[in-house]
Scaffold this active site. Structure first.
Site, short mmCIF file in Angstrom:
data_model
loop_
_atom_site.label_atom_id
_atom_site.label_comp_id
_atom_site.label_asym_id
_atom_site.label_seq_id
_atom_site.Cartn_x
_atom_site.Cartn_y
_atom_site.Cartn_z
N ASP A 242 -3.63 -5.60 4.66
CA ASP A 242 -3.03 -5.82 5.30
C ASP A 242 -2.90 -5.17 7.01
OD1 ASP A 242 -2.16 -7.33 3.32
OD2 ASP A 242 -0.19 -6.87 2.89
N HIS B 23 -0.29 -0.70 8.18
CA HIS B 23 0.86 -1.21 7.98
C HIS B 23 2.00 -0.05 6.90
CE1 HIS B 23 1.56 -4.35 4.89
NE2 HIS B 23 0.85 -3.68 3.63
N ASP C 264 -0.61 -6.85 -5.19
CA ASP C 264 -1.37 -7.90 -4.81
C ASP C 264 -2.73 -8.10 -4.08
OD1 ASP C 264 -0.17 -7.47 -2.42
OD2 ASP C 264 -0.09 -9.24 -1.72
N HIS C 265 -3.43 -6.91 -4.07
CA HIS C 265 -4.57 -6.19 -3.61
C HIS C 265 -5.56 -5.35 -5.05
CE1 HIS C 265 -4.45 -7.85 0.60
NE2 HIS C 265 -3.23 -7.43 0.47
N HIS D 89 -5.16 -0.75 -0.08
CA HIS D 89 -4.12 -0.59 0.31
C HIS D 89 -3.91 -1.06 -0.57
CE1 HIS D 89 -3.09 -4.79 1.47
NE2 HIS D 89 -1.73 -4.60 1.11
N HIS E 14 -5.17 -14.78 3.58
CA HIS E 14 -3.62 -13.74 3.05
C HIS E 14 -2.46 -14.05 3.75
CE1 HIS E 14 -0.44 -10.67 2.96
NE2 HIS E 14 -1.72 -10.26 1.74
N HIS F 244 -0.90 -1.93 -2.30
CA HIS F 244 0.42 -3.12 -3.02
C HIS F 244 -0.24 -3.88 -4.17
CE1 HIS F 244 2.77 -2.38 0.37
NE2 HIS F 244 2.81 -1.69 -0.25
#
Lengths: 317, 317
Positions: free
Chosen positions: B210, B140, B66-67, B62, B269, B64
């Site tokens: 997530d 999510h 941090d990914h 996805h 995570h 975001h």
């Protein structure tokens, strides 16, 4: 002024050196500045005592990824750390556009304002009492800049003998005079200016981005005690690579630093090919062959302090 | 199948855990896959034996940061390492749009093709002999996905006794039969199929992004020997944080894993608040209270191997 190197490798990170990032602290308070923010800069910040809550501004020299790809993550982490203080992003327009696109496309919502200061519009990009940051244009494959950081500190000393001569007893009135306030005493006004010696110390460091032509910084280096500049290659390596990448050699940089007589020179942004004992020794030898001041090769997490006498001391990580 | 965790922290990196990144190797060759690419993933890759030249595909769960914030830097470094082989970017459309904006705005020129595979258009996102990767939808704050990775390996054993019975001497003809080729011998055709036993081993791992609702993976987990899934919080912490962030607790995950009887479960995570001895012990205790299979808490640079018997072994960094 205190400089913490967060990355000293050109182009790509290596096992011991990250890409560009330089933390700048002044004696004026907890606030600090970041010059460039390559990927992994926030990871390096975690290895220092610096807090993202106290970061006043991020100054980006140019849009190449090894100088700005760490920006969204660092700003996101500051937001998750509940930062609310606004932050200035001093950067070329494409960096700002990229940051805006990143916010829009990656669901990034920051709980604080980011204000863009466009480098191309103004040379004086940061101006507050005691601290001025100017940008100077460099020569690279994309518009690239150096930051000239000038920190003024005032030391105000009371003329104790003169105060004793007029009979003013030590106490709150002395402190008021030292703080610049006039004071009434025995029906007369004692003017602060008559009873203090003010000494202004000015520390000036020029912090360069990627640049093929150090002489672009001739004007910026006037009055500077310290120049931090890329030396991606030795002259031999630069000759082999050719002028395409538009970087400097240690020799080019050293000759320039000698010509403007800047007393301290820190080299950084090293090609991976020079990142071993032999490579670093060659860079230093080349520098010292053409420069008679104090030369340093930066390592990640080195801390350099420039004192009011213009002397640089280094604490290695 | 071999999994190397390149980051196990949620949201922000911490001193010992980076944000999400998971390297997946199969027994099929040097090629490997990356599931998620948070900032600093390329730095972690430098700490492993993996080469960016052998990276076949990056699968992003996805959008975001941090990914995915490590994507441009990793791809840029692969380019500076002279990679020419095309690379697949399996990702939601906004990740692709962000990557395209990054290329356009930051002067990023890669010497190899990046081909986008749009998750939303197709469930089977990677299909080659012996390896299939399917995406499964999660729940999510933004569209998020899991990857179901299925690796088939064939072991072909010669029926040596049968070959001796027909009188074929060991040598090149044996190897030909083992490779599926028919062989002429004494005027007759010996058919490969009659002289080999073929055993197909299938390893299936489900690698989640997530997700607030592990049960979304009910179908994906059929036949899986291993589930890797976020457990950002303990149930207590999740109850305090509330449902807004849309993450899973160790308890939610463990209950689901038990219900589908997946034999191995790796949690990752983790919220920074749980990243100490006490926090990790709490996550493990909560998991084991609701799940009777083999449970593991991932650390950065842990290597997990899933063998053909469905057994997981771990090598800690």
């Amino acid at each position: 002024m205190k400089l913490t190197f967060l990355g000293t490798s050109s182009g790509t990170p290596t096992r011991h050196r990250n890409v560009s990032g330089l933390a700048v602290q002044t004696v004026l308070g907890a606030d600090w500045f970041l010059v460039d923010c390559g990927e992994g800069t926030q990871h390096r910040v975690l290895q220092t005592p610096l807090s993202l809550n106290d970061l006043a501004a991020v100054c980006i020299t140019h849009v190449h990824g090894d100088h700005c790809y760490g920006l969204p993550g660092l700003l996101a982490s500051a937001g998750m750390g509940k930062r609310t203080k606004p932050l200035k992003l001093i950067a070329p327009l494409p960096v700002w556009e990229w940051f805006e696109a990143t916010r829009r496309l990656t669901d990034l919502h920051l709980p604080y304002e980011v204000e863009h200061v466009d480098l191309e519009n103004e040379a004086l990009v940061y101006d507050m009492p005691g601290l001025r940051i100017e940008r100077h244009v460099l020569r690279h494959r994309v518009p690239s800049h150096a930051y000239r950081v000038q920190v003024e500190t005032r030391r105000v000393r009371l003329k104790a003998e003169a105060l004793r001569a007029v009979g003013l007893p030590p106490g709150p009135a002395w402190r008021a005079l030292q703080n610049g306030e006039d004071v009434s005493f025995n029906g007369e006004t004692l003017h602060s200016a008559d009873f203090v010696d003010t000494q202004v110390d000015t520390a000036v460091a020029v912090l360069g981005g990627d640049n093929a032509e150090p002489a672009m910084l001739h004007e910026a280096c006037q009055g500077a005690q310290l120049l931090v500049h890329e030396a991606t290659f030795t002259q031999d390596a630069l000759d082999k690579v050719g002028p395409g990448p538009m970087h400097s050699s240690a020799r080019l940089l050293a000759e320039f630093a000698q010509s403007v007589e800047v007393p301290n020179l820190i080299l950084t942004h090293f090609s991976a090919r020079h990142q071993n004992g032999e490579g670093m020794a060659a860079l230093m030898a080349e520098t010292q062959a053409h420069y008679r001041g104090h030369a340093f090769l930066a390592n990640d997490l080195d801390v350099y302090e420039l004192d009011s006498a213009g002397k640089v001391t280094v604490t290695r990580a």
